[in-house]
Design a protein around this motif. Structure first.
Motif, mmCIF file in Angstrom:
data_model
loop_
_atom_site.group_PDB
_atom_site.id
_atom_site.type_symbol
_atom_site.label_atom_id
_atom_site.label_comp_id
_atom_site.label_asym_id
_atom_site.label_seq_id
_atom_site.Cartn_x
_atom_site.Cartn_y
_atom_site.Cartn_z
ATOM 1 N N ALA A 9 69.961 14.779 18.005
ATOM 2 C CA ALA A 9 68.804 14.953 18.431
ATOM 3 C C ALA A 9 67.844 13.838 18.219
ATOM 4 C CB ALA A 9 68.135 15.814 17.018
ATOM 5 N N VAL A 10 66.731 13.927 19.238
ATOM 6 C CA VAL A 10 65.681 13.135 19.409
ATOM 7 C C VAL A 10 64.395 13.499 18.458
ATOM 8 C CG1 VAL A 10 66.646 12.196 21.664
ATOM 9 C CG2 VAL A 10 64.967 14.055 21.532
ATOM 10 N N LYS A 11 63.735 12.417 18.282
ATOM 11 C CA LYS A 11 62.637 12.914 17.310
ATOM 12 C C LYS A 11 61.412 12.907 18.578
ATOM 13 C CE LYS A 11 64.076 10.871 13.125
ATOM 14 N NZ LYS A 11 63.796 9.943 11.894
ATOM 15 N N PRO A 12 60.667 14.182 18.464
ATOM 16 C CA PRO A 12 59.764 14.217 19.404
ATOM 17 C C PRO A 12 58.451 13.157 19.229
ATOM 18 C CG PRO A 12 60.018 16.293 18.723
ATOM 19 C CD PRO A 12 61.067 15.404 17.612
ATOM 20 N N ASP A 13 57.830 13.010 18.029
ATOM 21 C CA ASP A 13 56.831 12.086 17.833
ATOM 22 C C ASP A 13 57.174 10.731 18.040
ATOM 23 O OD1 ASP A 13 55.418 14.220 16.720
ATOM 24 O OD2 ASP A 13 55.764 13.827 14.737
ATOM 25 N N ALA A 14 58.270 10.214 18.127
ATOM 26 C CA ALA A 14 58.626 9.091 18.654
ATOM 27 C C ALA A 14 59.011 8.831 20.128
ATOM 28 C CB ALA A 14 60.151 8.482 17.707
ATOM 29 N N GLN A 15 59.188 9.840 21.001
ATOM 30 C CA GLN A 15 59.330 9.793 22.160
ATOM 31 C C GLN A 15 58.153 10.278 22.874
ATOM 32 O OE1 GLN A 15 62.631 9.767 23.799
ATOM 33 N NE2 GLN A 15 63.561 8.809 22.138
ATOM 34 N N LEU A 16 57.159 10.930 22.320
ATOM 35 C CA LEU A 16 56.064 11.436 23.155
ATOM 36 C C LEU A 16 55.430 10.740 24.410
ATOM 37 C CD1 LEU A 16 54.659 14.650 21.043
ATOM 38 C CD2 LEU A 16 56.123 14.771 22.967
ATOM 39 N N SER A 76 56.002 23.906 19.195
ATOM 40 C CA SER A 76 56.837 23.144 19.545
ATOM 41 C C SER A 76 58.208 22.773 18.981
ATOM 42 C CB SER A 76 56.037 21.711 19.272
ATOM 43 O OG SER A 76 56.197 21.420 17.860
ATOM 44 N N ASP A 77 59.187 22.187 19.596
ATOM 45 C CA ASP A 77 60.585 21.687 19.141
ATOM 46 C C ASP A 77 60.937 20.565 19.500
ATOM 47 O OD1 ASP A 77 61.706 22.003 21.687
ATOM 48 O OD2 ASP A 77 62.290 24.002 21.597
ATOM 49 N N ARG A 78 62.110 19.915 19.214
ATOM 50 C CA ARG A 78 62.667 18.622 19.558
ATOM 51 C C ARG A 78 62.937 18.198 21.023
ATOM 52 N NH1 ARG A 78 67.354 18.688 15.494
ATOM 53 N NH2 ARG A 78 66.085 20.090 14.419
ATOM 54 N N PHE A 79 62.875 19.740 21.585
ATOM 55 C CA PHE A 79 63.239 19.381 23.159
ATOM 56 C C PHE A 79 61.939 18.989 24.056
ATOM 57 C CE2 PHE A 79 66.882 22.150 22.110
ATOM 58 C CZ PHE A 79 67.820 21.530 22.759
ATOM 59 N N ASP A 80 60.799 19.079 23.297
ATOM 60 C CA ASP A 80 59.536 18.895 24.264
ATOM 61 C C ASP A 80 59.465 17.427 24.505
ATOM 62 O OD1 ASP A 80 58.491 21.411 24.427
ATOM 63 O OD2 ASP A 80 57.438 21.343 22.251
ATOM 64 N N ALA A 81 60.097 16.474 23.638
ATOM 65 C CA ALA A 81 59.877 15.041 23.911
ATOM 66 C C ALA A 81 60.763 14.663 25.227
ATOM 67 C CB ALA A 81 60.410 14.321 22.745
ATOM 68 N N VAL A 82 61.805 15.502 25.566
ATOM 69 C CA VAL A 82 62.675 14.868 26.607
ATOM 70 C C VAL A 82 62.333 15.688 27.960
ATOM 71 C CG1 VAL A 82 64.139 13.644 25.241
ATOM 72 C CG2 VAL A 82 64.531 16.133 25.696
ATOM 73 N N CYS A 83 61.364 16.872 27.759
ATOM 74 C CA CYS A 83 61.318 17.617 28.990
ATOM 75 C C CYS A 83 60.047 17.207 29.825
ATOM 76 C CB CYS A 83 61.138 19.200 28.403
ATOM 77 S SG CYS A 83 62.535 20.044 27.678
ATOM 78 N N ASP A 84 60.033 17.602 30.885
ATOM 79 C CA ASP A 84 58.792 17.616 31.924
ATOM 80 C C ASP A 84 58.192 19.056 31.635
ATOM 81 O OD1 ASP A 84 58.777 15.266 33.099
ATOM 82 O OD2 ASP A 84 60.347 15.793 34.416
ATOM 83 N N HIS A 85 56.830 18.954 31.670
ATOM 84 C CA HIS A 85 55.910 20.298 31.104
ATOM 85 C C HIS A 85 55.059 20.495 32.392
ATOM 86 C CE1 HIS A 85 57.311 20.154 26.893
ATOM 87 N NE2 HIS A 85 57.396 18.920 27.319
ATOM 88 N N LEU A 86 55.448 21.388 33.185
ATOM 89 C CA LEU A 86 54.647 22.019 34.361
ATOM 90 C C LEU A 86 53.310 22.717 33.886
ATOM 91 C CD1 LEU A 86 55.187 21.765 37.262
ATOM 92 C CD2 LEU A 86 56.113 24.145 37.294
ATOM 93 N N LEU A 87 52.106 22.369 34.463
ATOM 94 C CA LEU A 87 50.746 22.838 33.838
ATOM 95 C C LEU A 87 50.129 23.581 35.027
ATOM 96 C CD1 LEU A 87 49.549 19.693 31.874
ATOM 97 C CD2 LEU A 87 50.934 21.856 31.025
ATOM 98 N N VAL A 88 49.449 24.800 34.755
ATOM 99 C CA VAL A 88 48.598 25.388 35.971
ATOM 100 C C VAL A 88 47.386 25.078 35.458
ATOM 101 C CG1 VAL A 88 48.149 27.649 37.055
ATOM 102 C CG2 VAL A 88 50.486 27.413 36.501
#
Length: 291
Positions: A9-16, A76-88
Motif C-alpha cells: 500500500a501507498v500512503k495517500p497523504d505522502a503521494q498526493l 477517500s481511500d488509499r487508491f486516490d493517491a495513484v489515480c487520475d481524477h476526472l472532473l466535470v
C-alpha cells in the motif's frame, strides 16, 4: 465498491502532492458549452472531488463505510493517491473552480495499479487473472463515478465519455474495466436486469471473469426465456446501460457491498469492442483533446 486490501500500500497523504503537481491546463479532455472535463490539478481539487463523492455516496445513497476521512466529510481511500481524477466543471457557477465541480470519475491505469499493489476491483472480482491473460494490453480501471442530481443528463454523460475516450487515446489504453452498481444489497430485487446481463451480456472466452468465490452471488436468477428484454433494459441503472450501449460485457456473478449498500457487477470493455456508432458520436471531438 469496497476497497482492495493492499499488499504494498501507498500512503495517500505522502503521494498526493507529487501525483497532482504535474497536472496543468494540458489535462483538459473535453468541453460542451459551459461544461468542461479535465483532470484534477491540485490537492485542493481532489479534496473537492472527495467531498462531492461523500455528499452523493454517504448523504444521498446512505453508504456506511467506516473510514477516518468520513469524519472530514470526504470519501477517500488509499487508491486516490495513484489515480487520475476526472472532473466535470460548470464555469457558470459562482465561486472557485472547487465550487464548480459537479461530477467526478476516478481512473486507475494499469502501471499505477502495480504501484498500489493491484486494482481496486480485485477485492471483489478475479480481475488479476483477466489481466494476466492479456499480457501486452493496457488496462484502465474506472470507478467512483458520481454526478450532482441537477447534472444527471445525457449532456453530462456525453462529456464524461468524451473525456474518458480522450484519456484512453492519450495513454494508449486497450481495455476499460471496473465495478458498476445496482442500488441495494438484495440481488433478487434486480432479478430481471441481472439475469439479462448473465444470459445476454456475459464476458466469455478470453474475457471471462468471475466474482471471488467467497463473495459470489449468482446473477442467473431467471431462465433466459423468461427475461423480458424491454423491462430488463429499463431496469438497468443508467451507468450500466451506458456501458452496455458502448459494447461492454460483464463478469459472472455479482458482489454485495454492504458498506456502500450496493450490488456490484464487473464491466469489461475492450477498446475494439466499442460501438462505432458511439465512437463516431463522441470520438471525433475527443481526438482534439487527446493530442
Amino acid at each position: 465498491m469496497q476497497g482492495l486490501i493492499l499488499r504494498n500500500a501507498v500512503k495517500p497523504d505522502a503521494q498526493l502532492a507529487v501525483a497532482l503537481t504535474a497536472k496543468s491546463s494540458r489535462d483538459v479532455l473535453g468541453q460542451i458549452g459551459s461544461l468542461m472535463v479535465r483532470l484534477a490539478a491540485s490537492d485542493e481539487e481532489l479534496r473537492a472531488a472527495q467531498k462531492l463523492r461523500y455528499d452523493i455516496f454517504y448523504r444521498e445513497m446512505g453508504a456506511s463505510h467506516a473510514d477516518p476521512s468520513a469524519m472530514e466529510e470526504r470519501d477517500s481511500d488509499r487508491f486516490d493517491a495513484v489515480c487520475d481524477h476526472l472532473l466535470v466543471i460548470d464555469s457558470t457557477l459562482p465561486g472557485s473552480t472547487c465550487d464548480q465541480i459537479v461530477g467526478t470519475y476516478r481512473m486507475l491505469p494499469q502501471d499505477m495499479a502495480g504501484t498500489a499493489g493491484g486494482f481496486y476491483s480485485e477485492d471483489e472480482f478475479e480481475l488479476g487473472a483477466l489481466v494476466a491473460r492479456h499480457t501486452g494490453r493496457r488496462f484502465l480501471e474506472l470507478g467512483r463515478s458520481c454526478v450532482l442530481p441537477a447534472y444527471r443528463s445525457k449532456r453530462t454523460i456525453e462529456l464524461l465519455w468524451q473525456g474518458i475516450w480522450a484519456y484512453c487515446r492519450r495513454h494508449d489504453i486497450d481495455v476499460m474495466t471496473g465495478c458498476a452498481s445496482f442500488p441495494g444489497t438484495v440481488p433478487a430485487a434486480h432479478a430481471e436486469a441481472l439475469s439479462f446481463l448473465h444470459h445476454f451480456a456475459r464476458a466469455e472466452g478470453a474475457w471471462a471473469v468471475r466474482a471471488h468465490e467467497q463473495r459470489f452471488s449468482t446473477m442467473d436468477l431467471m431462465p433466459a426465456e423468461a427475461v423480458n428484454m424491454k423491462a430488463a433494459l429499463a431496469a438497468l441503472p443508467p451507468l450500466i446501460k451506458g456501458y452496455l450501449r458502448l459494447g461492454a460485457k460483464f463478469g459472472e456473478g455479482c458482489v454485495v457491498d454492504r458498506d456502500f449498500g450496493t450490488t456490484d457487477v464487473l464491466v469489461v470493455l475492450p477498446v475494439e469492442a466499442i460501438s462505432q456508432r458511439y465512437l463516431s458520436h463522441f470520438g471525433a471531438e475527443a481526438e482534439r483533446f487527446a493530442a
